[in-house]
Design an enzyme around this catalytic site. Structure first.
Site, mmCIF file in Angstrom:
data_model
loop_
_atom_site.group_PDB
_atom_site.id
_atom_site.type_symbol
_atom_site.label_atom_id
_atom_site.label_comp_id
_atom_site.label_asym_id
_atom_site.label_seq_id
_atom_site.Cartn_x
_atom_site.Cartn_y
_atom_site.Cartn_z
ATOM 1 N N ARG A 185 0.796 -1.233 0.000
ATOM 2 C CA ARG A 185 0.000 0.000 0.000
ATOM 3 C C ARG A 185 0.828 1.283 0.000
ATOM 4 O O ARG A 185 0.307 2.356 0.249
ATOM 5 C CB ARG A 185 -0.965 0.024 1.193
ATOM 6 C CG ARG A 185 -2.204 -0.833 1.040
ATOM 7 C CD ARG A 185 -3.260 -0.394 2.059
ATOM 8 N NE ARG A 185 -4.459 -1.214 1.979
ATOM 9 C CZ ARG A 185 -4.657 -2.324 2.699
ATOM 10 N NH1 ARG A 185 -3.724 -2.727 3.534
ATOM 11 N NH2 ARG A 185 -5.769 -3.010 2.585
ATOM 12 N N ASN A 227 2.135 -11.234 2.246
ATOM 13 C CA ASN A 227 1.285 -11.658 1.129
ATOM 14 C C ASN A 227 2.219 -12.071 -0.001
ATOM 15 O O ASN A 227 2.444 -11.334 -0.956
ATOM 16 C CB ASN A 227 0.353 -10.516 0.698
ATOM 17 C CG ASN A 227 -0.596 -10.122 1.813
ATOM 18 O OD1 ASN A 227 -1.200 -10.964 2.456
ATOM 19 N ND2 ASN A 227 -0.719 -8.825 2.057
ATOM 20 N N LYS A 304 2.209 -16.387 6.475
ATOM 21 C CA LYS A 304 0.842 -15.921 6.654
ATOM 22 C C LYS A 304 -0.047 -16.946 5.966
ATOM 23 O O LYS A 304 0.014 -17.099 4.744
ATOM 24 C CB LYS A 304 0.649 -14.535 6.034
ATOM 25 C CG LYS A 304 -0.784 -14.010 6.111
ATOM 26 C CD LYS A 304 -0.883 -12.616 5.487
ATOM 27 C CE LYS A 304 -2.309 -12.081 5.524
ATOM 28 N NZ LYS A 304 -2.411 -10.711 4.958
ATOM 29 N N GLU A 308 -6.943 -13.607 5.201
ATOM 30 C CA GLU A 308 -7.179 -12.657 4.116
ATOM 31 C C GLU A 308 -6.953 -13.292 2.740
ATOM 32 O O GLU A 308 -6.351 -12.711 1.849
ATOM 33 C CB GLU A 308 -6.284 -11.421 4.287
ATOM 34 C CG GLU A 308 -6.574 -10.649 5.563
ATOM 35 C CD GLU A 308 -5.764 -9.372 5.691
ATOM 36 O OE1 GLU A 308 -6.307 -8.374 6.192
ATOM 37 O OE2 GLU A 308 -4.582 -9.391 5.305
ATOM 38 N N ARG A 353 -14.330 -9.861 15.039
ATOM 39 C CA ARG A 353 -12.964 -10.105 14.576
ATOM 40 C C ARG A 353 -11.955 -10.123 15.723
ATOM 41 O O ARG A 353 -10.925 -10.805 15.654
ATOM 42 C CB ARG A 353 -12.592 -9.014 13.563
ATOM 43 C CG ARG A 353 -11.194 -9.101 13.013
ATOM 44 C CD ARG A 353 -11.052 -8.108 11.871
ATOM 45 N NE ARG A 353 -9.678 -7.916 11.485
ATOM 46 C CZ ARG A 353 -9.279 -7.083 10.536
ATOM 47 N NH1 ARG A 353 -10.189 -6.381 9.869
ATOM 48 N NH2 ARG A 353 -8.008 -6.937 10.230
ATOM 49 N N ASP A 382 -5.750 -5.014 14.286
ATOM 50 C CA ASP A 382 -4.825 -4.866 13.159
ATOM 51 C C ASP A 382 -4.072 -3.550 13.231
ATOM 52 O O ASP A 382 -4.367 -2.625 12.486
ATOM 53 C CB ASP A 382 -5.610 -4.957 11.838
ATOM 54 C CG ASP A 382 -4.694 -4.987 10.604
ATOM 55 O OD1 ASP A 382 -3.475 -5.041 10.771
ATOM 56 O OD2 ASP A 382 -5.226 -4.951 9.479
ATOM 57 N N GLU A 404 4.633 -9.072 17.127
ATOM 58 C CA GLU A 404 4.791 -8.314 15.883
ATOM 59 C C GLU A 404 4.293 -6.889 16.095
ATOM 60 O O GLU A 404 3.117 -6.662 16.394
ATOM 61 C CB GLU A 404 4.008 -8.977 14.748
ATOM 62 C CG GLU A 404 4.178 -8.288 13.402
ATOM 63 C CD GLU A 404 3.495 -9.036 12.275
ATOM 64 O OE1 GLU A 404 3.833 -10.222 12.051
ATOM 65 O OE2 GLU A 404 2.613 -8.451 11.620
ATOM 66 N N GLU A 410 0.986 2.422 8.982
ATOM 67 C CA GLU A 410 -0.147 2.006 8.158
ATOM 68 C C GLU A 410 -1.429 2.724 8.547
ATOM 69 O O GLU A 410 -2.138 3.259 7.695
ATOM 70 C CB GLU A 410 -0.346 0.492 8.289
ATOM 71 C CG GLU A 410 -1.582 -0.017 7.569
ATOM 72 C CD GLU A 410 -1.806 -1.506 7.767
ATOM 73 O OE1 GLU A 410 -2.783 -2.024 7.209
ATOM 74 O OE2 GLU A 410 -1.010 -2.152 8.480
ATOM 75 N N HIS A 538 -10.492 1.155 13.640
ATOM 76 C CA HIS A 538 -10.800 0.629 12.308
ATOM 77 C C HIS A 538 -11.850 1.459 11.570
ATOM 78 O O HIS A 538 -12.719 0.910 10.880
ATOM 79 C CB HIS A 538 -11.245 -0.832 12.394
ATOM 80 C CG HIS A 538 -10.517 -1.707 11.418
ATOM 81 N ND1 HIS A 538 -10.759 -1.675 10.070
ATOM 82 C CD2 HIS A 538 -9.540 -2.629 11.604
ATOM 83 C CE1 HIS A 538 -9.967 -2.555 9.458
ATOM 84 N NE2 HIS A 538 -9.208 -3.132 10.363
ATOM 85 N N TRP A 557 -16.894 -5.467 3.561
ATOM 86 C CA TRP A 557 -16.337 -4.923 4.803
ATOM 87 C C TRP A 557 -17.085 -3.655 5.170
ATOM 88 O O TRP A 557 -17.376 -2.824 4.310
ATOM 89 C CB TRP A 557 -14.849 -4.609 4.618
ATOM 90 C CG TRP A 557 -14.179 -4.152 5.881
ATOM 91 C CD1 TRP A 557 -13.589 -4.934 6.827
ATOM 92 C CD2 TRP A 557 -14.030 -2.801 6.328
ATOM 93 N NE1 TRP A 557 -13.081 -4.155 7.840
ATOM 94 C CE2 TRP A 557 -13.338 -2.836 7.558
ATOM 95 C CE3 TRP A 557 -14.417 -1.568 5.818
ATOM 96 C CZ2 TRP A 557 -13.029 -1.700 8.274
ATOM 97 C CZ3 TRP A 557 -14.111 -0.413 6.545
ATOM 98 C CH2 TRP A 557 -13.414 -0.481 7.751
#
Length: 717
Positions: A185, A227, A304, A308, A353, A382, A404, A410, A538, A557
């Site tokens: 991103r 990813n 991962k 997702e 979640r 997240d 982590e 982000e 979020h 979402w």
């Protein structure tokens, strides 16, 4: 009077011109001459000669660093000698400096960990010297960086007796870099890995990256995005990765790779990736053997899986432990490890979640191989601006966990906002899990794995990119620095780390330090205030994760699941009577979060559904408290601007203007957050923004139509 004014202006011009322009590339390793007459320079002037034998890669790297540091900081030639003299610096291991074996401090060296070091003033053969000693060459490198840091931060070098060992074994950066040169991103710009030219051409930037990491104790780097693309494990790409491993090796940094679970199918020619299939297990063993033939000190895999849309063992009816253990089995003979991410959640509207990661991994406690880390993010959602600590910390005593953290911003304004994250990291690390009773902080839980499992770890998603100053925002460097220092010692103070960084980056002058530190220490709370106060989370833009979008709502979402706003209330009931998230914590923590009267206000709307009229601790209603924090956040950004402007003329023009312009940008975005969110909430609450406050200049429709990157002109009112 006019003459005095002209003289004053000329004085300002001359004094400003003396400040050499800097672009930030050197990070905190600037090695500018320290002021003469400080507490240690007179000692250093006598202590200029160095005895530093040894020609291993790491010792050569350490010697180069010491030479650059001493020459730059003292502004005198670096002099090395083989003859022991008074007031000299003696550097090495008992192997490279045999006379260390005859000294009383030899027992201290023997007692060090593999990466530990000793810095002490002592007498050898009647000569007063300073020693930097370690059991290993990498330990010597770390010791050299510490010694130079003492000089940079104006500490006395007289009568030293420092013994340091890292409190966590694996201290790793998890790059989210894609093979096409982009970074996830765009949080951190573009990737510094030039895959096209690797392995033959190794850019100087790779060495400087390794130096910077070694200076703060980071000893591992995952090169590719979580990813992942399966082709990163192809032979031709592994050869490229080996070039980076070669560049990093002298600095004690191991290379890791994110492994895509479906690689046996995608690049291996198999029709399955089932971890229980013998052919699949053999494929991974052969692939690992191939990797170690190219990278003998390869660190292992980050994975991962089943998150997702990523493939994983659950695709075959197997557990996370089945998948992780298959890879661990392949890596075990070589000393490699697996970091298996616990960032998983169900894309189902009826499931909170927050509770899914714990529910998936808690039942697997004790089922993972001894070279596997389960790696949760710091919080259960997240990387939000503020989250309670993840309940898996303190909840899986029979499995080592790796924490982590996210260094890249982000959900904290990307590289455009000044947000010092050392305070966020410290907040998580010092959160009490009550696993073994009071005092079982997340930090202590992580450190205890070294005793119970023989391994311990922490990981950070970096903010490093191709910007000349590495991190886009100059102050973003402080977050990289803070992660490394806290990875070495998770109980260190974020405030003291900020001071170290400020001294090394700007100046030891109190007139510079005081305003810089004031900005840094208020900045994270300021960001929370103007974006997601009182436990909101979020509600950022769905696509970019930057800018407000509490109104986002589509079948895939929706932000409404995270604020549950109605005309009478806001917040998510995660108590024992709600989704049950509070019940995933040990009793004292559960009891605190579950009771709205005891719940810390910063987590109020995270754990509770609250009426707009609810009376908060300040005496204000919930609505007025939200308004208060959103306006406070914008006011604090303006205060940060005023404080920074006080430094005009005390910091070189290039870096001063860089930060000043980004603070203006931050103010604009803070107003965007404040006005957009409050107008949206007001649509439901029906309550007014007090007339004495600065009123939104635009309508909610205007804010809903701002794209990102946004254009402030031409939108609907």
């Amino acid at each position: 009077m006019m003459k005095l004014r002209i003289i004053y202006l000329l004085f300002l011009l001359c004094s400003t011109s003396l400040l050499q322009a800097e672009n930030g590339y050197e990070l905190w390793l600037r090695y500018r001459p320290v002021a003469k007459g400080t507490s240690h320079t007179s000692y250093c002037m006598k202590n200029q000669k160095v005895m530093f034998p040894g020609e291993t890669e790491s010792l050569i790297a350490a010697r180069k660093e010491l030479q650059a540091g001493l020459s730059g900081l003292l502004d005198i030639p670096y002099t090395e000698t083989k003859v022991l003299e008074n007031n000299m610096l003696v550097v090495g291991t008992p192997q490279s400096v045999p006379l260390f074996k005859q000294q009383t401090f030899h027992a201290e060296i023997d007692g060090l960990a593999d990466e530990g070091y000793l810095i002490r003033s002592c007498t050898i053969e009647g000569k007063k010297v300073t020693v930097i000693a370690a059991r290993t060459d990498v330990g010597v490198l770390y010791g050299v960086f510490h010694y130079l840091r003492l000089m940079q931060t104006d500490h006395s070098l007289d009568k030293l007796h420092i013994q340091e060992n890292p409190k966590l074994k694996y201290r790793v950066l998890d790059h989210w870099d894609n093979l096409n040169g982009t970074v996830e991103r765009g949080y951190a710009g573009y990737s510094i890995w030039n895959w096209e030219r690797l392995p033959s051409y190794k850019e100087q930037r790779y060495t400087d990256y390794a130096r910077a990491n070694a200076s703060i104790g980071i000893n591992g780097a995952v090169l590719n995005n979580v990813n992942a693309q399966a082709k990163s494990l192809r032979y031709d790409w592994l050869v490229k990765a080996s070039g980076l491993a070669d560049a990093f090796r002298p600095y004690g940094i191991k290379v890791y790779l994110t492994a895509k679970f479906s690689a046996p199918k995608e690049i291996g020619g198999l029709n399955t990736a089932n971890p229980k299939d013998p052919q699949v297990r053999k494929w991974w063993k052969d692939k690992v053997e191939e990797i170690y033939s190219l990278i003998p000190d390869f660190g292992g895999f980050l994975v991962k899986a089943n998150s997702e849309g990523q493939p994983g063992p659950q695709d075959y009816g197997c557990s996370h432990a089945d998948g992780a253990n298959m890879l661990a089995e392949a890596l075990k003979p070589y000393g490699g490890i697996v970091f298996w991410r616990a960032f998983v959640y169900q894309n189902e509207r009826h499931v909170d979640r927050v509770i899914t990661g714990y529910n998936e991994f808690k039942p697997l406690d004790g089922e993972f191989a001894d070279n596997v880390f389960v790696q949760p993010k710091n919080g259960p959602i997240d990387f939000q601006p503020r989250e309670p600590f993840h309940p898996l910390f303190g909840g899986m005593p029979d499995t080592p966990l790796s924490l982590e953290l996210q260094i890249t911003q982000e959900n904290l304004g990307h590289a455009g906002h000044l947000v010092y994250l050392g305070t966020l990291f410290e907040e998580i690390l010092q959160s009490d899990t009550y696993e073994q009773g009071k005092g079982s902080t997340v930090s202590k839980v992580l450190q205890n794995y070294q005793k119970t499992h023989g391994i311990s770890a922490i990981a950070g998603v970096p903010n490093i990119g191709t910007d000349l100053n590495w991190t886009g925002h100059l102050f973003g460097q402080a977050n990289w620095y803070a992660f490394g220092r806290l990875a070495w010692n998770p109980d260190a103070s974020a405030g003291k780390i900020a001071e170290e960084w400020a001294r090394m980056t700007f100046s030891n002058s109190e007139s510079v330090l005081s305003p810089v530190l004031k900005i840094m220490m208020m900045s994270r709370e300021t960001y929370v205030d103007y974006t997601m106060p009182l436990g909101l989370n979020h509600i950022m833009n769905f696509g970019t994760h930057n800018g407000p979008e509490p109104w986002h709502d589509d079948p895939v979402w929706t932000a409404y699941d995270y604020h549950k706003i109605t005309k009478d209330s806001i917040g998510v009931d995660r108590t024992l009577k709600g989704t049950g998230a509070t019940g995933q914590y040990h009793v004292p923590v559960c009891a605190m979060f579950d009771d709205i009267k005891k719940c810390p206000q910063e987590y109020l709307l995270w754990f509770h559904r609250v009426p707009w009229s609810y009376k908060t601790a300040s005496g204000r209603s919930l609505w007025n408290e939200l308004v208060h924090y959103y306006y406070k956040g914008v006011d604090e950004v303006r205060q940060m601007q005023q404080i920074w402007n006080e430094l005009d003329g005390q910091i070189d023009r290039e870096r001063f203007e860089h930060v000043a312009s980004l603070l203006k940008y931050q103010e604009q975005e803070a107003i965007w957050w404040r006005d957009g969110c409050l107008l949206f909430f007001q649509d439901y609450s029906g309550l007014p923004i007090p007339a004495n406050l600065e009123q939104p200049k635009h309508s909610l429709k205007y804010y809903k139509n701002i794209p990102f990157p946004h254009d402030w002109k031409g939108h609907y009112e």
